[in-house]
Write a protein that holds these residues in place. Sequence first.
Motif, PDB file in Angstrom:
ATOM      1  N   ASN A   3       0.312  -0.945  -0.186  1.00  0.00           N
ATOM      2  CA  ASN A   3      -0.198   0.147   0.380  1.00  0.00           C
ATOM      3  C   ASN A   3       0.780   1.457  -0.239  1.00  0.00           C
ATOM      4  OD1 ASN A   3      -2.033   2.007   0.724  1.00  0.00           O
ATOM      5  ND2 ASN A   3      -2.733  -0.112   2.112  1.00  0.00           N
ATOM      6  N   LEU A   4       1.357   1.312   1.014  1.00  0.00           N
ATOM      7  CA  LEU A   4       2.628   2.486   1.143  1.00  0.00           C
ATOM      8  C   LEU A   4       3.547   2.151  -0.628  1.00  0.00           C
ATOM      9  CD1 LEU A   4       3.797   1.695   4.050  1.00  0.00           C
ATOM     10  CD2 LEU A   4       2.724   3.944   3.400  1.00  0.00           C
TER      11      LEU A   4
ATOM     12  N   GLU B 273       2.472   1.710  -3.181  1.00  0.00           N
ATOM     13  CA  GLU B 273       1.067   2.394  -4.313  1.00  0.00           C
ATOM     14  C   GLU B 273       0.870   4.206  -3.702  1.00  0.00           C
ATOM     15  OE1 GLU B 273      -1.295  -1.613  -3.912  1.00  0.00           O
ATOM     16  OE2 GLU B 273      -2.499   0.588  -4.034  1.00  0.00           O
ATOM     17  N   VAL B 274       0.903   4.495  -2.480  1.00  0.00           N
ATOM     18  CA  VAL B 274       0.755   5.535  -2.405  1.00  0.00           C
ATOM     19  C   VAL B 274       1.651   6.471  -2.489  1.00  0.00           C
ATOM     20  CG1 VAL B 274       0.960   7.264  -0.448  1.00  0.00           C
ATOM     21  CG2 VAL B 274      -0.677   5.029  -0.752  1.00  0.00           C
TER      22      VAL B 274
ATOM     23  N   TYR C  47       2.234   9.250  -6.239  1.00  0.00           N
ATOM     24  CA  TYR C  47       2.887  10.536  -5.969  1.00  0.00           C
ATOM     25  C   TYR C  47       4.327  10.864  -6.452  1.00  0.00           C
ATOM     26  CZ  TYR C  47      -0.813  12.430  -2.263  1.00  0.00           C
ATOM     27  OH  TYR C  47      -2.253  12.741  -2.009  1.00  0.00           O
ATOM     28  N   ARG C  48       4.445   9.881  -7.505  1.00  0.00           N
ATOM     29  CA  ARG C  48       5.328   9.540  -8.273  1.00  0.00           C
ATOM     30  C   ARG C  48       7.121  10.384  -7.096  1.00  0.00           C
ATOM     31  NH1 ARG C  48       5.455  14.001 -12.027  1.00  0.00           N
ATOM     32  NH2 ARG C  48       2.922  14.391 -12.210  1.00  0.00           N
ATOM     33  N   PHE C  49       6.959   9.185  -6.436  1.00  0.00           N
ATOM     34  CA  PHE C  49       7.624   9.557  -5.504  1.00  0.00           C
ATOM     35  C   PHE C  49       9.017   8.319  -5.244  1.00  0.00           C
ATOM     36  CE2 PHE C  49       9.616   9.180  -1.010  1.00  0.00           C
ATOM     37  CZ  PHE C  49       9.675  10.771  -0.831  1.00  0.00           C
ATOM     38  N   SER C  50       9.919   8.437  -5.287  1.00  0.00           N
ATOM     39  CA  SER C  50      10.667   7.537  -5.113  1.00  0.00           C
ATOM     40  C   SER C  50      11.131   6.669  -4.055  1.00  0.00           C
ATOM     41  CB  SER C  50      12.265   7.647  -6.159  1.00  0.00           C
ATOM     42  OG  SER C  50      12.882   7.108  -5.934  1.00  0.00           O
ATOM     43  N   LEU C  51       9.882   6.168  -3.275  1.00  0.00           N
ATOM     44  CA  LEU C  51      10.485   5.950  -1.925  1.00  0.00           C
ATOM     45  C   LEU C  51      12.032   4.780  -1.595  1.00  0.00           C
ATOM     46  CD1 LEU C  51       8.729   5.477   0.929  1.00  0.00           C
ATOM     47  CD2 LEU C  51       7.890   3.243  -0.142  1.00  0.00           C
ATOM     48  N   LYS C  52      12.469   4.858  -0.592  1.00  0.00           N
ATOM     49  CA  LYS C  52      13.014   4.364  -0.297  1.00  0.00           C
ATOM     50  C   LYS C  52      13.042   4.033   1.349  1.00  0.00           C
ATOM     51  CE  LYS C  52      16.372   6.733  -3.301  1.00  0.00           C
ATOM     52  NZ  LYS C  52      15.933   7.687  -3.520  1.00  0.00           N
ATOM     53  N   GLN C  53      12.869   4.762   1.682  1.00  0.00           N
ATOM     54  CA  GLN C  53      11.887   4.290   2.957  1.00  0.00           C
ATOM     55  C   GLN C  53      10.997   4.872   4.361  1.00  0.00           C
ATOM     56  OE1 GLN C  53      14.770   5.498   6.424  1.00  0.00           O
ATOM     57  NE2 GLN C  53      14.201   3.910   7.954  1.00  0.00           N
ATOM     58  N   SER C  54      10.552   3.608   4.981  1.00  0.00           N
ATOM     59  CA  SER C  54       8.423   4.183   5.033  1.00  0.00           C
ATOM     60  C   SER C  54       9.359   3.847   6.388  1.00  0.00           C
ATOM     61  CB  SER C  54       8.114   3.123   5.235  1.00  0.00           C
ATOM     62  OG  SER C  54       8.069   2.749   3.069  1.00  0.00           O
ATOM     63  N   ILE C  55       8.489   4.745   7.137  1.00  0.00           N
ATOM     64  CA  ILE C  55       8.785   5.131   8.616  1.00  0.00           C
ATOM     65  C   ILE C  55       6.899   4.859   9.239  1.00  0.00           C
ATOM     66  CG2 ILE C  55       9.379   6.538  10.246  1.00  0.00           C
ATOM     67  CD1 ILE C  55      11.442   7.767   8.875  1.00  0.00           C
TER      68      ILE C  55
ATOM     69  N   ASP D 188      -4.195   9.166   1.974  1.00  0.00           N
ATOM     70  CA  ASP D 188      -4.468   8.566   1.452  1.00  0.00           C
ATOM     71  C   ASP D 188      -5.650   7.863   1.796  1.00  0.00           C
ATOM     72  OD1 ASP D 188      -3.608   6.156  -1.108  1.00  0.00           O
ATOM     73  OD2 ASP D 188      -5.062   5.299   0.466  1.00  0.00           O
TER      74      ASP D 188
ATOM     75  N   ARG E  84      -7.598   4.385   2.482  1.00  0.00           N
ATOM     76  CA  ARG E  84      -6.908   3.550   2.118  1.00  0.00           C
ATOM     77  C   ARG E  84      -5.473   2.693   2.982  1.00  0.00           C
ATOM     78  NH1 ARG E  84      -5.238   1.803  -3.513  1.00  0.00           N
ATOM     79  NH2 ARG E  84      -4.919   0.218  -2.314  1.00  0.00           N
TER      80      ARG E  84
ATOM     81  N   ASN F 228      -5.899   0.854   6.175  1.00  0.00           N
ATOM     82  CA  ASN F 228      -4.790  -0.161   6.053  1.00  0.00           C
ATOM     83  C   ASN F 228      -4.629  -0.195   7.862  1.00  0.00           C
ATOM     84  OD1 ASN F 228      -3.245  -2.740   5.881  1.00  0.00           O
ATOM     85  ND2 ASN F 228      -3.279  -1.367   3.542  1.00  0.00           N
TER      86      ASN F 228
ATOM     87  N   GLU G 117       5.758   8.183   7.866  1.00  0.00           N
ATOM     88  CA  GLU G 117       7.033   9.012   6.980  1.00  0.00           C
ATOM     89  C   GLU G 117       7.599   8.436   5.682  1.00  0.00           C
ATOM     90  OE1 GLU G 117       9.124  11.713  10.071  1.00  0.00           O
ATOM     91  OE2 GLU G 117       7.648  12.148  11.314  1.00  0.00           O
ATOM     92  N   LEU G 118       7.416   8.923   4.611  1.00  0.00           N
ATOM     93  CA  LEU G 118       8.088   8.250   3.370  1.00  0.00           C
ATOM     94  C   LEU G 118       9.294   9.147   3.014  1.00  0.00           C
ATOM     95  CD1 LEU G 118       4.576   7.364   1.354  1.00  0.00           C
ATOM     96  CD2 LEU G 118       5.994   5.764   2.950  1.00  0.00           C
ATOM     97  N   ARG G 119      10.646   8.066   2.827  1.00  0.00           N
ATOM     98  CA  ARG G 119      11.634   9.112   2.520  1.00  0.00           C
ATOM     99  C   ARG G 119      12.529   8.472   1.010  1.00  0.00           C
ATOM    100  NH1 ARG G 119      13.911  11.473   7.126  1.00  0.00           N
ATOM    101  NH2 ARG G 119      15.426  12.573   5.862  1.00  0.00           N
ATOM    102  N   GLY G 120      12.611   9.567   0.319  1.00  0.00           N
ATOM    103  CA  GLY G 120      13.739   9.155  -1.252  1.00  0.00           C
ATOM    104  C   GLY G 120      13.612  10.233  -1.623  1.00  0.00           C
ATOM    105  N   THR G 121      12.815  10.563  -2.802  1.00  0.00           N
ATOM    106  CA  THR G 121      13.344  11.228  -3.710  1.00  0.00           C
ATOM    107  C   THR G 121      11.718  12.002  -4.109  1.00  0.00           C
ATOM    108  OG1 THR G 121      15.058  10.508  -3.949  1.00  0.00           O
ATOM    109  CG2 THR G 121      14.447  12.283  -5.431  1.00  0.00           C
ATOM    110  N   CYS G 122      11.503  13.289  -4.043  1.00  0.00           N
ATOM    111  CA  CYS G 122      10.397  13.894  -5.555  1.00  0.00           C
ATOM    112  C   CYS G 122      10.397  13.702  -6.365  1.00  0.00           C
ATOM    113  CB  CYS G 122       9.957  14.582  -4.451  1.00  0.00           C
ATOM    114  SG  CYS G 122      10.702  16.523  -5.268  1.00  0.00           S
ATOM    115  N   GLY G 123       9.321  13.068  -6.776  1.00  0.00           N
ATOM    116  CA  GLY G 123       9.778  13.256  -8.669  1.00  0.00           C
ATOM    117  C   GLY G 123       9.948  14.159  -9.418  1.00  0.00           C
TER     118      GLY G 123
END
Lengths: 141, 141
Positions: free
Chosen positions: A107-108, A110-111, A115-123, B101, B103, B107, B125-131
Amino acid sequence: MNQIRSMDKRLTKNQELVFGALTGTEGPQSAYTLLDRLRADGLRAPLQIYRALEKLIDLGLVHRLESLNAFVACSHPSCSDHSTVAFAICDDCGLVNEVADERLASNLKEVAVDYRFSLKQSIVELRGTCGDCAATSAKPQ
Amino acid sequence: MNQIRSMDKRLTKNQELVFGALTGTEGPQSAYTLLDRLRADGLRAPLQIYRALEKLIDLGLVHRLESLNAFVACSHPSCSDHSTVAFAICDDCGLVNEVADERLASNLKEVAVDYRFSLKQSIVELRGTCGDCAATSAKPQ
DNA sequence: ACCATATGTGTAATAACATTACGCACGCAA
DNA sequence: TTGCGTGCGTAATGTTATTACACATATGGT
């Protein structure tokens, strides 16, 4: 304990001390609490703790709880994806439950895609009250 | 700004200053950054900032980003459930996208039920790189 | 008018968490 | 032997957050 021991092989002395202190206690511990507990073993400076923690986190043996500024040993060190784990933190007793929910993880992801976000880590840290504490406070006697 | 103004009514001077400093800048800011920016307005001590932030968070106007030890103005202050919001934090540019979101929220509630956990607040909190940053670094020129 | 309470303010000091800088030691591969 | 990556130890400092104390203002009840 057996599995844990087998991983110790690759750990240095300081890393083993810190990991031991984390596995030897239930509940999360702050870097400075760890330091206090390990002074008897020769550790003296915060940096020694933080360096060990950094490595242990890299190895997937330890997680950092951001909302607590504290650290816990991973409950299932053999599992695959350490970048997407959730924690249920009981504000009553302080204990932490590590949650591995595949649907949540996807699910994360997909989110992130949405949001066109390149996900590296989920907290993900859930705050509230664990079942045991809820039961206890419901029946005060 | 109009909507924001309308909410200012209930805010005290310090709260309004802090809220203004947060809305007047894009990206999250630490308590001490806010303090520095507001010294000219007469604020002098960390506690003045923290007290204002606490109230603003209570009111749902501001969120705390645990993994950054920083604060952002809420993107949609009128929305209902401020206890379950996610943030996409770009490690490149530092900007934060507030994600609502439904869902994901449900969830998380399901996960809590599965673990017999009485959920009060979800920190995601999602960590990564924005579009934008991904696009920029993909085309270095 | 009086009092209690709740909320906000200001200042100072301190606690708690984390990093930077520097120099040394060890293992390993070119 | 040299260079490199990694780890170690110490000291100093930086950053984030809280506690303690005293005072001010608004509100509502009696």
